[in-house]
Design an enzyme around this catalytic site. Structure first.
Site, PDB file in Angstrom:
ATOM      1  N   TYR A 206       0.826  -1.202   0.000  1.00 13.96           N
ATOM      2  CA  TYR A 206       0.000   0.000   0.000  1.00 13.96           C
ATOM      3  C   TYR A 206       0.863   1.255   0.000  1.00 13.96           C
ATOM      4  O   TYR A 206       0.652   2.177  -0.788  1.00 13.96           O
ATOM      5  CB  TYR A 206      -0.948  -0.003   1.209  1.00 13.96           C
ATOM      6  CG  TYR A 206      -2.077   0.984   1.082  1.00 13.96           C
ATOM      7  CD1 TYR A 206      -3.221   0.657   0.365  1.00 13.96           C
ATOM      8  CD2 TYR A 206      -2.000   2.250   1.660  1.00 13.96           C
ATOM      9  CE1 TYR A 206      -4.261   1.558   0.226  1.00 13.96           C
ATOM     10  CE2 TYR A 206      -3.034   3.158   1.526  1.00 13.96           C
ATOM     11  CZ  TYR A 206      -4.167   2.804   0.809  1.00 13.96           C
ATOM     12  OH  TYR A 206      -5.189   3.716   0.662  1.00 13.96           O
ATOM     13  N   LYS A 210       1.178   3.909  -3.231  1.00 18.56           N
ATOM     14  CA  LYS A 210       0.731   5.296  -3.092  1.00 18.56           C
ATOM     15  C   LYS A 210       1.887   6.284  -3.246  1.00 18.56           C
ATOM     16  O   LYS A 210       1.725   7.351  -3.858  1.00 18.56           O
ATOM     17  CB  LYS A 210       0.012   5.487  -1.754  1.00 18.56           C
ATOM     18  CG  LYS A 210      -1.254   4.638  -1.611  1.00 18.56           C
ATOM     19  CD  LYS A 210      -2.209   4.802  -2.799  1.00 18.56           C
ATOM     20  CE  LYS A 210      -3.515   4.040  -2.597  1.00 18.56           C
ATOM     21  NZ  LYS A 210      -4.440   4.180  -3.751  1.00 18.56           N
TER      22      LYS A 210
END
Length: 295
Positions: A206, A210
């Site tokens: 994650y 990002k």
């Protein structure tokens, strides 16, 4: 000294014209926006925001059923003729190219790279906790990066190239996360009674995805700038969606505003970033997290 009433009347006219000009830039009538991962919670919100200011939206996702449900929901608040759907797998270049070819007679003016696999942190006791870095499966690393980061690259390559090629410019908006600018606080996910090696965590993918989206944004912002293609990123904070009380309490204690975001609270910034209201904004990561990142 009293000023003539005419002064105030003319002043109000000037202010009124300025307001009309400013709000007039929030107008996407005649423009088409393609949104990836559009059947998800925020994907539908992005679509709703752009529909509200006149855009035609192309909702794309991997599930025809989920797209149908999203289209039905959005049709209740907007003209159905301005909502189009296409099944598209952002991890497969040929799937993206097929959709692009289907819209060869319609210019895509705005691309919202929203598709992602958001791994849920459950913390079920077992032989291994696979969210932890030591045990994280390579197959999950490859799958999640393929959707969240490679997918954004592929869509930008296809639709961004088309925006740049005719000289009319366009907008690429990458949906990142507040975790693009700081690390996950793994204390949020701790479960009582589990040993350290079984504690669930926010997976490494994650953060990598990002942060990678912000890097991609900066690259794109300079790459096609001369052709009028702008690229920016939006990094939302946590959105309340029925999470458990314990998690919500832990997270909100880290946010100066003292609460999680409502799902529709990112709509106005999406409108800003996708219209001429932000015509001079390029290559930026707008972190909208209730102030968490400044503490």
């Amino acid at each position: 000294m009293l000023l003539p009433s005419l002064y105030f009347e003319e002043g109000f006219k000037v202010i009124g014209n300025m307001v009309n000009t400013a709000f007039g830039k929030f107008n996407l009538t005649g423009k088409t926006a393609l949104i990836t991962g559009a059947a998800g919670l925020l994907g539908q919100q992005h679509a709703s925001a752009l529909l509200e200011i006149g855009a035609t939206v192309v909702l794309t996702d991997i599930s025809a059923e989920a797209l149908g449900a999203a289209c039905t929901a959005l049709s209740c608040e907007s003209t159905a003729s301005r909502i189009l759907t296409r099944v598209m797998d952002v991890s497969r270049a040929e799937s993206i190219t097929t959709v692009a070819e289907e819209f060869s007679d319609r210019r895509i003016d705005i691309l919202v790279n929203n598709a992602a696999i958001d791994p849920k942190v459950n913390g079920d006791a077992g032989i291994q906790e696979t969210s932890r870095l030591e045990n994280f499966p390579l197959v999950q690393w490859e799958l999640q990066l393929a959707v969240g980061l490679t997918g954004a690259f592929l869509c930008s390559q296809v639709f961004g190239s088309a925006m740049a090629s005719d000289g009319r410019g366009g907008v690429i908006l990458n949906i990142a996360s507040d975790l693009s600018v700081f690390s996950p606080d793994q204390r949020l996910y701790r479960k009582e009674g589990l040993p350290a090696d079984l504690q669930p965590v926010k997976p490494v993918t994650y953060s990598v995805i990002k942060a990678g989206l912000v890097g991609l944004t900066r690259y794109l912002a300079t790459y096609w700038a001369e052709q009028g293609v702008r690229a920016n990123a939006l990094s939302p904070g946590g959105v309340f969606n029925g999470q458990g009380d314990e998690f919500v309490t832990r997270l909100t204690s880290l946010i100066p505003l003292g609460r999680m975001a409502k799902a529709d609270e990112y709509q106005s910034v999406v409108q800003f970033l996708c219209t001429d209201a932000s015509a001079y904004l390029n290559g930026q990561n707008i972190v909208m997290d209730g102030g968490r990142s400044v503490w």
